[in-house]
Design a protein around this motif. Structure first.
Motif, PDB file in Angstrom:
ATOM      1  N   THR A  13       0.823  -0.909   0.298  1.00  0.00           N
ATOM      2  CA  THR A  13      -0.584  -0.158  -0.003  1.00  0.00           C
ATOM      3  C   THR A  13       0.613   1.493   0.234  1.00  0.00           C
ATOM      4  N   ALA A  14       0.837   1.826  -1.071  1.00  0.00           N
ATOM      5  CA  ALA A  14       1.512   2.855  -1.377  1.00  0.00           C
ATOM      6  C   ALA A  14       1.179   4.237  -0.384  1.00  0.00           C
ATOM      7  N   GLY A  15      -0.499   4.367  -0.186  1.00  0.00           N
ATOM      8  CA  GLY A  15      -0.780   5.501   0.104  1.00  0.00           C
ATOM      9  C   GLY A  15      -2.398   5.272   0.077  1.00  0.00           C
ATOM     10  N   ILE A  16      -2.966   6.559   0.308  1.00  0.00           N
ATOM     11  CA  ILE A  16      -4.318   6.825  -0.589  1.00  0.00           C
ATOM     12  C   ILE A  16      -4.568   8.581  -1.041  1.00  0.00           C
ATOM     13  N   VAL A  17      -5.800   8.066  -1.880  1.00  0.00           N
ATOM     14  CA  VAL A  17      -5.843   9.592  -2.283  1.00  0.00           C
ATOM     15  C   VAL A  17      -7.384  10.055  -1.809  1.00  0.00           C
ATOM     16  N   ARG A  34       9.280   5.894   1.059  1.00  0.00           N
ATOM     17  CA  ARG A  34       9.282   5.569  -0.323  1.00  0.00           C
ATOM     18  C   ARG A  34       8.274   6.436  -1.712  1.00  0.00           C
ATOM     19  N   TYR A  35       7.193   6.294  -0.877  1.00  0.00           N
ATOM     20  CA  TYR A  35       6.145   7.489  -1.305  1.00  0.00           C
ATOM     21  C   TYR A  35       6.371   8.509  -0.489  1.00  0.00           C
ATOM     22  N   PHE A  36       6.670   8.687   0.393  1.00  0.00           N
ATOM     23  CA  PHE A  36       6.707   9.993   0.983  1.00  0.00           C
ATOM     24  C   PHE A  36       7.174  10.975   0.358  1.00  0.00           C
ATOM     25  N   PRO A  37       7.899  11.439  -1.572  1.00  0.00           N
ATOM     26  CA  PRO A  37       8.107  12.235  -2.087  1.00  0.00           C
ATOM     27  C   PRO A  37       6.614  12.808  -2.489  1.00  0.00           C
ATOM     28  N   LEU A  38       5.304  12.440  -2.517  1.00  0.00           N
ATOM     29  CA  LEU A  38       3.955  12.437  -2.735  1.00  0.00           C
ATOM     30  C   LEU A  38       3.655  13.199  -1.861  1.00  0.00           C
ATOM     31  N   ASP A  39       3.799  12.570  -1.109  1.00  0.00           N
ATOM     32  CA  ASP A  39       2.761  12.918  -0.101  1.00  0.00           C
ATOM     33  C   ASP A  39       2.052  14.216  -0.160  1.00  0.00           C
ATOM     34  N   GLY A  40       0.970  14.421   0.511  1.00  0.00           N
ATOM     35  CA  GLY A  40       0.485  15.734   0.327  1.00  0.00           C
ATOM     36  C   GLY A  40       0.302  16.540  -1.403  1.00  0.00           C
ATOM     37  N   LYS A  41       1.261  15.950  -2.424  1.00  0.00           N
ATOM     38  CA  LYS A  41       1.114  16.169  -3.586  1.00  0.00           C
ATOM     39  C   LYS A  41      -0.971  16.308  -4.467  1.00  0.00           C
TER      40      LYS A  41
END
Length: 68
Positions: A13-17, A34-41
């Motif tokens: 699970t990379a995250g949620i949108v 590893r997916y923190f660079p996408l956090d909040g985008k």
């Protein structure tokens, strides 16, 4: 009302949108470093967020300096 979707990449699970209320875009919330660079985008669609998460695989993460 909100819309939420789980983003899975390579069996993790990379995250949620989430889209809240009248927003037109989906905000990414990372669940793994590893997916923190996408956090909040913001992404136009959950599929766009999934593509961005797929692109993160294989990218080197930031290394913290270690004391010897």
């Amino acid at each position: 009302m909100s819309d939420a979707f789980v983003i899975e990449v390579a069996d993790e699970t990379a995250g949620i949108v989430v889209r809240l209320g009248n927003e037109k875009s989906f905000r990414f919330h990372a669940s793994l470093p590893r997916y923190f660079p996408l956090d909040g985008k913001a992404f136009a669609t959950p599929r766009d967020a999934e593509r961005a998460a797929l692109a993160q695989i294989g990218r080197p993460g930031r290394q913290k300096a270690r004391a010897a």
